[in-house]
Each structure stands twice: as structure tokens, then as C-alpha cells.
Design an enzyme around this catalytic site. Sequence first.
Site, PDB file in Angstrom:
ATOM      1  N   CYS A 103       0.770  -1.312  -0.067  1.00  0.00           N
ATOM      2  CA  CYS A 103      -0.066  -0.078  -0.032  1.00  0.00           C
ATOM      3  C   CYS A 103       0.836   1.221  -0.001  1.00  0.00           C
ATOM      4  CB  CYS A 103      -0.848  -0.013   1.173  1.00  0.00           C
ATOM      5  SG  CYS A 103      -1.808  -1.473   1.324  1.00  0.00           S
ATOM      6  N   HIS A 242      -3.288   6.771   3.001  1.00  0.00           N
ATOM      7  CA  HIS A 242      -3.570   5.547   2.544  1.00  0.00           C
ATOM      8  C   HIS A 242      -4.818   5.246   3.116  1.00  0.00           C
ATOM      9  CE1 HIS A 242      -4.028   1.427   1.213  1.00  0.00           C
ATOM     10  NE2 HIS A 242      -3.577   1.006   2.404  1.00  0.00           N
ATOM     11  N   ASN A 272     -10.053  -0.760   0.414  1.00  0.00           N
ATOM     12  CA  ASN A 272      -8.643  -0.667   0.496  1.00  0.00           C
ATOM     13  C   ASN A 272      -8.374  -1.038  -0.874  1.00  0.00           C
ATOM     14  OD1 ASN A 272      -5.984  -0.932   0.832  1.00  0.00           O
ATOM     15  ND2 ASN A 272      -5.961  -2.015   2.675  1.00  0.00           N
TER      16      ASN A 272
HETATM   17  O1  UT7 Z   1      -3.320  -1.884   3.680  1.00  0.00           O
HETATM   18  C1  UT7 Z   1      -3.176  -2.748   4.686  1.00  0.00           C
HETATM   19  C2  UT7 Z   1      -4.225  -3.760   4.937  1.00  0.00           C
HETATM   20  N1  UT7 Z   1      -4.683  -4.045   5.973  1.00  0.00           N
HETATM   21  C3  UT7 Z   1      -5.269  -3.417   6.954  1.00  0.00           C
HETATM   22  O2  UT7 Z   1      -5.373  -1.983   6.963  1.00  0.00           O
HETATM   23  C4  UT7 Z   1      -5.954  -4.044   8.115  1.00  0.00           C
HETATM   24  C5  UT7 Z   1      -6.037  -3.469   9.539  1.00  0.00           C
HETATM   25  N2  UT7 Z   1      -6.809  -3.890  10.522  1.00  0.00           N
HETATM   26  C6  UT7 Z   1      -8.036  -3.632  10.395  1.00  0.00           C
HETATM   27  O3  UT7 Z   1      -8.496  -2.880   9.518  1.00  0.00           O
HETATM   28  C7  UT7 Z   1      -8.773  -4.281  11.268  1.00  0.00           C
HETATM   29  O4  UT7 Z   1      -8.109  -5.028  12.279  1.00  0.00           O
HETATM   30  C8  UT7 Z   1     -10.101  -5.281  11.002  1.00  0.00           C
HETATM   31  C9  UT7 Z   1     -11.099  -4.383  10.079  1.00  0.00           C
HETATM   32  C10 UT7 Z   1      -9.295  -6.174   9.805  1.00  0.00           C
HETATM   33  C11 UT7 Z   1     -10.825  -6.054  11.948  1.00  0.00           C
HETATM   34  O5  UT7 Z   1     -11.234  -5.083  13.144  1.00  0.00           O
HETATM   35  P1  UT7 Z   1     -10.901  -5.222  14.615  1.00  0.00           P
HETATM   36  O6  UT7 Z   1     -11.770  -4.104  15.281  1.00  0.00           O
HETATM   37  O7  UT7 Z   1      -9.600  -5.314  14.665  1.00  0.00           O
HETATM   38  O8  UT7 Z   1     -11.621  -6.942  14.787  1.00  0.00           O
HETATM   39  P2  UT7 Z   1     -11.302  -7.830  15.088  1.00  0.00           P
HETATM   40  O9  UT7 Z   1     -10.252  -8.681  14.421  1.00  0.00           O
HETATM   41  O10 UT7 Z   1     -10.682  -7.643  16.653  1.00  0.00           O
HETATM   42  O11 UT7 Z   1     -12.309  -8.918  15.341  1.00  0.00           O
HETATM   43  C12 UT7 Z   1     -13.575  -8.687  16.249  1.00  0.00           C
HETATM   44  C13 UT7 Z   1     -14.556  -9.586  16.182  1.00  0.00           C
HETATM   45  C14 UT7 Z   1     -14.028 -11.097  16.028  1.00  0.00           C
HETATM   46  O12 UT7 Z   1     -14.952 -11.951  16.699  1.00  0.00           O
HETATM   47  P3  UT7 Z   1     -14.924 -12.310  18.265  1.00  0.00           P
HETATM   48  O13 UT7 Z   1     -13.762 -13.060  18.245  1.00  0.00           O
HETATM   49  O14 UT7 Z   1     -15.192 -11.174  18.866  1.00  0.00           O
HETATM   50  O15 UT7 Z   1     -16.260 -13.109  18.439  1.00  0.00           O
HETATM   51  C15 UT7 Z   1     -13.981 -11.496  14.450  1.00  0.00           C
HETATM   52  O16 UT7 Z   1     -14.156 -12.674  14.334  1.00  0.00           O
HETATM   53  O17 UT7 Z   1     -15.300  -9.228  14.713  1.00  0.00           O
HETATM   54  C16 UT7 Z   1     -15.227 -10.577  13.999  1.00  0.00           C
HETATM   55  N3  UT7 Z   1     -15.059 -10.320  12.667  1.00  0.00           N
HETATM   56  C17 UT7 Z   1     -15.951  -9.807  11.905  1.00  0.00           C
HETATM   57  N4  UT7 Z   1     -17.436  -9.930  12.259  1.00  0.00           N
HETATM   58  C18 UT7 Z   1     -18.228  -9.545  11.273  1.00  0.00           C
HETATM   59  C19 UT7 Z   1     -14.110 -10.228  11.888  1.00  0.00           C
HETATM   60  N5  UT7 Z   1     -14.282  -9.853  10.632  1.00  0.00           N
HETATM   61  C20 UT7 Z   1     -15.618  -9.740  10.713  1.00  0.00           C
HETATM   62  C21 UT7 Z   1     -16.547  -9.373   9.627  1.00  0.00           C
HETATM   63  N6  UT7 Z   1     -18.012  -9.449   9.996  1.00  0.00           N
HETATM   64  N7  UT7 Z   1     -16.203  -9.227   8.302  1.00  0.00           N
END
Ligand code: UT7
Length: 315
Positions: A103, A242, A272
Site C-alpha cells: 500500500c 492511505h 482498500n
Molecule cells: O493496507 C493494509 C491492509 N490491512 C489493513 O489495513 C487491516 C488493518 N486492520 C483492520 O482494519 C482491522 O483489524 C480489521 C477491520 C481487519 C478487524 O477489525 P477489528 O476491530 O480489529 O476486529 P477483530 O479482528 O478484533 O475482530 C473482532 C470480532 C471477531 O469476533 P470475536 O472473536 O470477537 O467473536 C471477529 O471474528 O469481529 C469478527 N469479525 C467480523 N465480524 C463480522 C472479523 N471480521 C468480521 C466481519 N464481519 N467481516
Amino acid sequence: MCLPPRVLTNRELERMVDTSDEWIQERTGIRERRIADADMATSDLCAGAVRQACDDARLEPAALDALIVATSTTDTLFPSTACWVQRKLGIKGMPAFDVSAGCSGFLYGLELASALVAAGHRAVAVVGGEVMSKVVNWKDRGTCVLFGDGAGAAIVTPGDGRSGVLASNWGADGNLAPILYQPAGGTQMPASHETVEAGRHTVHMEGNTVFKHAVVAMSSAAVAAMRDAEVTADDITLMIPHQANLRIMEAARERCGIPRERMYSVLHKYGNMSAATIPVALHEARSEGRIHDGDVIVSTAFGTGFTWAATVLRW
Ligand code: UT7
């Protein structure tokens, strides 16, 4: 810029994986994204963006004296996507090569283009383009909701001494490579029936770890570039970070001390698009009249590698 016409909404994703429009909007800020057709490669979007940027610069693509493509979703492992772009534009002769910095790729490319221009080149095209939809795992809700496809390009030419890149800050920490990568298909893990069956040709990401590093890297790089450019947050007319996650963008903006209304986002529409987010946002900001001659713009990015880059420029 060049975007595929097909729109994929959060509502459609609800029918594909266990997710919801509410979750995606709340946690990322994304509402919809563009998805390339089956027969569209990264070079198609990049060629479209370069053609438009050349029109805008009143320049024939054949008059470019270098072509830099920033991408992680290459057309082929070799040759470079830049060479495929040349072929699609019907041009040849000038050096053409890819920059692999995830990115951060567009800002890496801009830094290289500036150096080439300082060394005597007259017109260098930098294009960030990705077809992320062909490398995400459409069964993994943690990643497939985040990404989109698109390309954006800029032509870098010698300036008038008043406008251009004022300062930049770029770097990488390869120790963090495993937090965001595509495991299979290269020499580490060549393609085999097993790698395909195990889904190893798709994006592997530790979202939370990426998130934390992203906020620190983007803000530190931007603050360092602003210091080197001898500008303060008050001088910044527009911040174009970004566009990966609105919460990352907001946290980075706050750490830079730039007011919310001066940050520009297209994330809700396009998701993204990796190396394409900054040039696409730059293009849209300019089309909407948000950028004027003399404005001071800061862009900052982080990406796989782990890489980071920030650029301060006077329009
Ligand atoms: O350009 C570089 C590319 N990468 C990025 O920029 C990614 C950077 N990271 C992020 O943007 C965030 O970490 C995410 C958007 C990927 C995830 O958000 P988060 O607030 O960090 O959520 P999490 O991974 O801590 O997950 C929280 C909960 C989990 O469930 P439990 O374990 O609490 O029951 C996940 O399984 O949300 C769940 N979850 C979802 N639920 C519904 C993860 N993805 C999804 C989804 N829909 N798409």
C-alpha cells in the site's frame, strides 16, 4: 484514475460470508468497493489510468521517459506489470518496472520518480494499481470485506521551483513481513495442488497487529516529512492518507494534529485498493475542487513488508 464498473456492496457481502453492513461500516468505514471482471488484469486498470493522466498532462504516452507501476497484484510473476502496461498502451523504449511496496507503493514510486526527474528525466508516469479481488480469500470475512480494485496515475515532470515534492520519509521493516502476505506462488512456496487446496494463494493478514503498526508508522512518517518540509499541521490544506480503515486514518490524522475536515477519504466508496488508494483519492479531491495551486498536501501510507512512506507536496 481507472476503476472497474462492477460495484460490490456490503449487503451483497452479507450473502457471501457471515458479516453485516453494520459491522463493516462501524469497524472499517467501507460501504462498497469495485471488483474487476474475470478478464481484467491489473495492467488493464493501470493502462487506463496512465492514458487519462497523459491526456490530463497533454502528453502522448509514447513521450513518457519512464513508467513505474506500484502493485502487489502483478499480472504475472514475470515480466513486470509495467511491461504489460507498455504493451497495452502500445509504447516502448522507456524503462518500465514495478515497485513492490504494498500500500506504500505509490508513494515509493513518487519518490523514485522525483529522483529520476532530478536526474534529468522529463516525464515519469507513476501508477498505483491493484486487482485485490483476485488474491483475497472470499471465504475469510476478516479480509474479503476490506479490499477493492482500481488504479490511479500521476505524471511527474520538472517543476517551476515553487511546486512539487517538499519532503518525504520512507522506510521498511522486513521483520514484520509475516503479518501481511500472500504465502504461495513464489519461490518460498511454489504453486502446487496442495497450496491451491489450502488457499495459500490468498491474502494472509493479522488484522489487529497490522492496525497497531499502521497507526504508528503512518503518523510518524507524516510528522517526520512535515518537519523536513518545514511545515506545521496548520499549513496542511489536505491530508490524503492511505485508505485502509477509517479508524486507522482517523488515529493517524489525530496524531499529526490535522483537523478532521482537512482529511480526504474515498474509502467508503472503494475500500482498500492498496497502492491505488492515494492516487485515486488525489484525483477525486482534485476533480471536486478540493485542491488548489499552492496547497500543501500530506500523504502517508503503510503496507505489506512492512513498509511506510509519507510525502509532503506543494500543488
Ligand atoms: O493496507 C493494509 C491492509 N490491512 C489493513 O489495513 C487491516 C488493518 N486492520 C483492520 O482494519 C482491522 O483489524 C480489521 C477491520 C481487519 C478487524 O477489525 P477489528 O476491530 O480489529 O476486529 P477483530 O479482528 O478484533 O475482530 C473482532 C470480532 C471477531 O469476533 P470475536 O472473536 O470477537 O467473536 C471477529 O471474528 O469481529 C469478527 N469479525 C467480523 N465480524 C463480522 C472479523 N471480521 C468480521 C466481519 N464481519 N467481516
